[in-house]
Enzyme design. Sequence first.
Site, PDB file in Angstrom:
ATOM      1  N   CYS B  37      -7.680   3.142   6.843  1.00 17.94           N
ATOM      2  CA  CYS B  37      -8.139   4.174   7.776  1.00 17.94           C
ATOM      3  C   CYS B  37      -8.304   5.533   7.103  1.00 17.94           C
ATOM      4  O   CYS B  37      -8.890   6.437   7.664  1.00 17.94           O
ATOM      5  CB  CYS B  37      -7.148   4.314   8.918  1.00 17.94           C
ATOM      6  SG  CYS B  37      -5.524   4.774   8.338  1.00 17.94           S
ATOM      7  N   CYS B 107       0.401   2.143  10.803  1.00 21.40           N
ATOM      8  CA  CYS B 107       0.802   3.549  10.832  1.00 21.40           C
ATOM      9  C   CYS B 107       2.318   3.666  10.621  1.00 21.40           C
ATOM     10  O   CYS B 107       2.791   4.585   9.951  1.00 21.40           O
ATOM     11  CB  CYS B 107       0.420   4.206  12.154  1.00 21.40           C
ATOM     12  SG  CYS B 107      -1.189   3.693  12.795  1.00 21.40           S
TER      13      CYS B 107
HETATM   14  S1  FES Z   1      -4.781   4.592  12.038  1.00 20.87           S
HETATM   15 FE1  FES Z   1      -4.164   4.621  10.000  1.00 20.87          FE
HETATM   16  S2  FES Z   1      -2.263   5.544   9.964  1.00 20.87           S
HETATM   17 FE2  FES Z   1      -2.777   5.328  12.022  1.00 20.87          FE
END
Ligand code: FES
Lengths: 176, 132
Positions: B37, B107
């Site tokens: 991400c 995360c």
């Molecule tokens: S979406 Fe990647 S750390 Fe939360």
Amino acid sequence: MDYFEVFGLPRQLGIDTLALEKTFHELSRKYHPDYFTTASPSEKTQAVRMTALLNDAYRTLRHPVRRVEYLLSLYGFKPDSSKVPQALLMEVFEINERLEEVKGGTASVEEADSLRALIKEKRKRFDAELQQASLEWDELVKSGQPEAKLNEQLARLTEILSESSYIRNLERDLGG
Amino acid sequence: MAYSDKVIDHYNNPRNVGSLPKEDPNVGTGLVGAPECGDVMKLQIKVNEESGVIEDAKFKTFGCGSAIASSSLATEWVKGKTLGEALAIKNTDIVKELSLPPVKIHCSVLAEDAIKAAVTDWKKKHGDGLTS
Ligand code: FES
């Protein structure tokens, strides 16, 4: 059937996107529901399934980064958080901090411009690196190199790709 | 995506945001990132050399709400713990506390990795064989 097979392509990264689009339209027509009005239910389902697969394949393969991601996934390679180089993280973190100031309005116009230039430069370097490594992959495949060599190149592509989402985020945060 | 109340709370009132001096010999810094991400997280601990207890912790995260909440919670949890206790914090504990959905598990992994990286950095500054 994998996405390359859908298009009758070898597992190579240099793809002529115009030709890809053409084949996409041809195949879309071939599997269009209009041609299957009198077909048996199982043939109809098959055609619908092919259309869905075709759409996914096209969307993935026409995009140079997604194409690489997909190729890597076929071989079980995936960007790994434990392998992101520390230097890259430090750089990204620092750029993020500067970006925060620019967004918060506490930075000068010059700072905003230089940050924009820096991110642009990073994007350019990334695209060039990915393209180069993609070409190398194709060469290895074409010349029938042994698996060890191919794996080495897949690892290299994975490493390059791990930078992709960072650059994308920076661009997004900068507002294009 | 519906964030849980606890995530929202940490997101709105993050605990211990900020930085500790990186060069301080008693400060350990962990910098980690999730390539899927593009989020980055920095977590720092200040360790009492004699007792081996974490006296202070700070974080700064450029990322999603769950990553901010996970790292905020992580700093709260490590404070007052020994290095060994801090290392025992698992991402699954964070998932449970914050009720993170499956797509947000990475995360919390990031926060666990950040704790580990900070402890490792501190140990490196103090010679590896020290108490943990
Ligand atoms: S979406 Fe990647 S750390 Fe939360």
